[in-house]
Design an enzyme around this catalytic site. Structure first.
Site, mmCIF file in Angstrom:
data_model
loop_
_atom_site.group_PDB
_atom_site.id
_atom_site.type_symbol
_atom_site.label_atom_id
_atom_site.label_comp_id
_atom_site.label_asym_id
_atom_site.label_seq_id
_atom_site.Cartn_x
_atom_site.Cartn_y
_atom_site.Cartn_z
ATOM 1 N N GLY A 146 49.359 44.704 23.453
ATOM 2 C CA GLY A 146 47.944 45.048 23.300
ATOM 3 C C GLY A 146 47.084 43.845 22.965
ATOM 4 C CB THR A 148 42.829 43.276 27.628
ATOM 5 O OG1 THR A 148 43.744 42.344 28.195
ATOM 6 C CG2 THR A 148 41.502 43.175 28.359
ATOM 7 C CB THR A 154 39.178 36.268 30.411
ATOM 8 O OG1 THR A 154 39.084 37.129 31.537
ATOM 9 C CG2 THR A 154 40.334 35.340 30.632
ATOM 10 C CD GLU A 268 52.048 39.129 30.695
ATOM 11 O OE1 GLU A 268 51.210 38.339 30.246
ATOM 12 O OE2 GLU A 268 51.980 40.360 30.525
HETATM 13 C C1 LIG Z 1 46.202 47.576 35.799
HETATM 14 C C2 LIG Z 1 46.002 46.631 34.674
HETATM 15 C C3 LIG Z 1 46.982 46.484 33.702
HETATM 16 C C4 LIG Z 1 46.779 45.631 32.616
HETATM 17 N N1 LIG Z 1 47.714 45.594 31.598
HETATM 18 C C5 LIG Z 1 47.418 44.932 30.451
HETATM 19 C C6 LIG Z 1 48.273 45.027 29.307
HETATM 20 O O1 LIG Z 1 49.326 45.689 29.333
HETATM 21 N N2 LIG Z 1 47.906 44.400 28.169
HETATM 22 C C7 LIG Z 1 46.735 43.684 28.066
HETATM 23 O O2 LIG Z 1 46.462 43.161 26.998
HETATM 24 N N3 LIG Z 1 45.915 43.565 29.146
HETATM 25 C C8 LIG Z 1 46.222 44.166 30.331
HETATM 26 N N4 LIG Z 1 45.376 44.074 31.414
HETATM 27 C C9 LIG Z 1 44.147 43.311 31.291
HETATM 28 C C10 LIG Z 1 44.114 42.052 32.156
HETATM 29 O O3 LIG Z 1 44.911 41.060 31.597
HETATM 30 C C11 LIG Z 1 42.644 41.673 32.324
HETATM 31 O O4 LIG Z 1 42.021 42.664 33.133
HETATM 32 C C12 LIG Z 1 42.482 40.327 32.917
HETATM 33 O O5 LIG Z 1 42.965 39.342 32.051
HETATM 34 C C13 LIG Z 1 41.029 40.041 33.246
HETATM 35 O O6 LIG Z 1 40.217 40.347 32.149
HETATM 36 P P1 LIG Z 1 38.919 41.291 32.324
HETATM 37 O O7 LIG Z 1 39.317 42.454 33.107
HETATM 38 O O8 LIG Z 1 38.329 41.545 30.992
HETATM 39 O O9 LIG Z 1 37.957 40.393 33.185
HETATM 40 P P2 LIG Z 1 36.719 39.518 32.679
HETATM 41 O O10 LIG Z 1 37.157 38.558 31.645
HETATM 42 O O11 LIG Z 1 35.598 40.432 32.377
HETATM 43 O O12 LIG Z 1 36.389 38.707 34.017
HETATM 44 C C14 LIG Z 1 35.817 39.350 35.161
HETATM 45 C C15 LIG Z 1 35.835 38.354 36.312
HETATM 46 O O13 LIG Z 1 35.053 37.218 35.966
HETATM 47 C C16 LIG Z 1 35.818 36.022 36.066
HETATM 48 N N5 LIG Z 1 35.438 35.107 34.988
HETATM 49 C C17 LIG Z 1 35.290 35.369 33.667
HETATM 50 N N6 LIG Z 1 34.943 34.263 33.004
HETATM 51 C C18 LIG Z 1 34.865 33.257 33.924
HETATM 52 C C19 LIG Z 1 34.566 31.868 33.864
HETATM 53 N N7 LIG Z 1 34.276 31.256 32.711
HETATM 54 N N8 LIG Z 1 34.599 31.146 35.005
HETATM 55 C C20 LIG Z 1 34.873 31.740 36.194
HETATM 56 N N9 LIG Z 1 35.164 33.059 36.310
HETATM 57 C C21 LIG Z 1 35.170 33.805 35.191
HETATM 58 C C22 LIG Z 1 37.270 36.443 35.933
HETATM 59 O O14 LIG Z 1 38.118 35.530 36.594
HETATM 60 C C23 LIG Z 1 37.249 37.814 36.605
HETATM 61 O O15 LIG Z 1 37.439 37.668 37.981
HETATM 62 C C24 LIG Z 1 45.589 44.863 32.539
HETATM 63 C C25 LIG Z 1 44.621 44.988 33.537
HETATM 64 C C26 LIG Z 1 44.805 45.854 34.584
HETATM 65 C C27 LIG Z 1 43.710 45.980 35.616
#
Ligand SMILES: Cc1cc2nc3c(=O)[nH]c(=O)nc-3n(C[C@H](O)[C@H](O)[C@H](O)COP(=O)(O)OP(=O)(O)OC[C@H]3O[C@@H](n4cnc5c(N)ncnc54)[C@H](O)[C@@H]3O)c2cc1C
Length: 410
Positions: A146, A148, A154, A268
């Site tokens: 856990g 995100t 991110t 991972e």
């Molecule tokens: C099906 C699924 C399973 C998952 N399982 C887990 C889990 O078990 N545990 C867990 O902790 N998380 C999990 N995640 C979360 C996953 O790790 C995140 O979705 C991923 O890291 C991206 O974060 P975000 O969705 O918040 O995107 P955001 O951070 O909101 O980013 C959105 C977009 O903007 C881009 N972006 C953001 N900042 C910048 C920047 N500075 N420069 C350029 N581009 C940028 C990103 O590359 C992305 O394309 C899961 C996600 C999914 C969809």
């Protein structure tokens, strides 16, 4: 029904044919041939029909996970003294690659392999004794991770789920999103703030790792809500409302959790890259077979270079990405820094699998869209890996700033 006997009922025939050619196409220099062979045999018991039925209901592959657990494939990274087979990351790479090449999906349980690394590397002797042997047998499932949160994205240092120390316990409040397998896990590795960001020495300080007993937690401060997604991934949203976690469940030192989580992320990323390689191989195997069998304009479509070249390009990309995965795994096993290599392996492997997915869909024409061929399911599944566990942009940013010395953009 299309020409040449192709049709929806022909999908099973093609699945068998592709698996037959898959066995023949094995490279004799591939690592861990016995493990690969055993995984392939196990996966043959879980054909496309099994996954399609689960996919429709977004149901968990319980029997598949049980079979992998009983065969010992999920405990390859646990040292022998704790009941695992103590093999290195390259063995785990072989297992996951074969699972995916067979058309199965390791995402339901891949975290059982590596999440325990946080406890192994940073836990107390008592925590290791208490948990690792049971994780090795599968008695305990430690496959929820856990990190995100909806408002942090991110930028992990912005998480706000907070664990307040209160005597011999922590009291946790906050929200997590996209926490996969939470409903199918006995324990979760949870990253929370224990010092508010603005009071920490630096943004990455003041976060801690807690081990949460999921059965005790649900209904006592933890609410799990499944999130339906475009693929069958058992992912969820978690709400913490005064959840009490014993202080003895803190892993390592309070405030150092971010570093512990980063440690685990390299494993991972490398393992998920290996799943992408497996997916790419699946698409190449299937598209190759289809291109040989499907006759249009009086000849197999594979005779056309318009079909051959994307197929060949997918193979070239997959093979090169696979070398990067091997390199990252070798560094990890040698205990060398491998953050950049793990990231690069994940990037090129996820792009290779996506290119192969698109190629396979195009090669199959209309039949690629039919559930029965499993291409559309795997297409949806492999798309995830350009976003999770870390998105492509963030990897490019890492390479630009850490390797190429460019100014930081955030
Ligand atoms: C099906 C699924 C399973 C998952 N399982 C887990 C889990 O078990 N545990 C867990 O902790 N998380 C999990 N995640 C979360 C996953 O790790 C995140 O979705 C991923 O890291 C991206 O974060 P975000 O969705 O918040 O995107 P955001 O951070 O909101 O980013 C959105 C977009 O903007 C881009 N972006 C953001 N900042 C910048 C920047 N500075 N420069 C350029 N581009 C940028 C990103 O590359 C992305 O394309 C899961 C996600 C999914 C969809």
């Amino acid at each position: 029904m299309g020409q040449n006997g192709f049709g929806l009922t022909g999908a099973r025939k093609l699945e068998e044919a592709a698996q037959g050619s898959l066995t023949m196409a094995y490279d004799s220099e591939e690592t861990f041939p016995e493990i690969r062979e055993a995984v392939r045999k196990l996966c043959a018991r879980f054909p496309g029909a099994y996954w399609r039925a689960l996919d429709r209901d977004r149901a968990y592959p319980t029997e598949f996970v049980r079979a992998l657990t009983e065969a010992g494939f999920l405990s390859v990274l646990i040292p022998e003294e704790y009941g695992g087979s103590g093999l290195g990351l390259a063995a785990a790479v072989a297992v996951l690659e074969e699972i995916h090449r067979s058309g199965c999906n390791g995402a339901a349980c891949h975290a059982q392999m590596y999440t325990m690394g946080t406890v192994l590397r940073h836990g107390t002797p008592a925590q290791k004794e208490a948990y690792l042997p049971k994780v090795a047998t599968g008695e305990l499932r430690l496959q929820a991770f856990g990190v995100t949160e909806p408002d942090a994205g991110t930028d992990t240092t912005r998480i706000s789920t907070f664990a307040r120390k209160d005597g011999d316990k922590y009291v946790v409040n906050g929200r997590k999103l996209w926490i996969s397998r939470a409903e199918h896990s006995d324990l979760m590795v949870l990253l929370c703030r224990t010092t508010p960001r603005d009071q920490a020495r630096k943004p990455s300080d003041g976060m801690s790792v807690l081990l949460v007993d999921m059965k005790q937690a649900v209904g006592n401060g933890l609410t799990i809500t499944p999130v339906r997604t475009m693929l069958n991934h058992a992912t969820t949203e978690l709400l913490f409302e005064d959840l009490e976690v014993p202080a003895e469940n803190l892993v390592g030192e309070e405030g150092k959790g971010f570093k512990y989580i980063l440690d685990g992320m390299n494993a991972e990323r490398i393992l998920i890259a290996s799943e992408c390689i497996g997916d790419a191989r699946f698409f190449i195997d299937r598209a190759s077979q289809y291109a040989k069998d499907r006759v249009v304009f009086g000849r197999p479509i594979g005779e056309n270079q318009g079909i051959q070249f994307p197929l060949a390009r997918a193979y070239v990309q997959m093979t090169s990405a696979s070398l990067m995965v091997d390199k990252a795994a070798a560094l990890f096993e040698a205990g060398q820094p491998c953050g950049t290599e793990a990231n690069m392996a994940k990037l090129v492997a996820s792009e290779a699998s996506w290119f192969a997915a698109d190629m396979a869909l195009q090669t199959h024409g209309g039949f690629g869209f039919a559930e029965e061929y499993d291409i559309e399911r795997k297409f949806r599944e492999t798309r995830l890996y350009q976003v999770a566990p870390i998105s492509t942009n963030l990897i490019l940013s890492h390479v630009a700033t850490h390797v190429l010395g460019q100014p930081k953009s955030f």
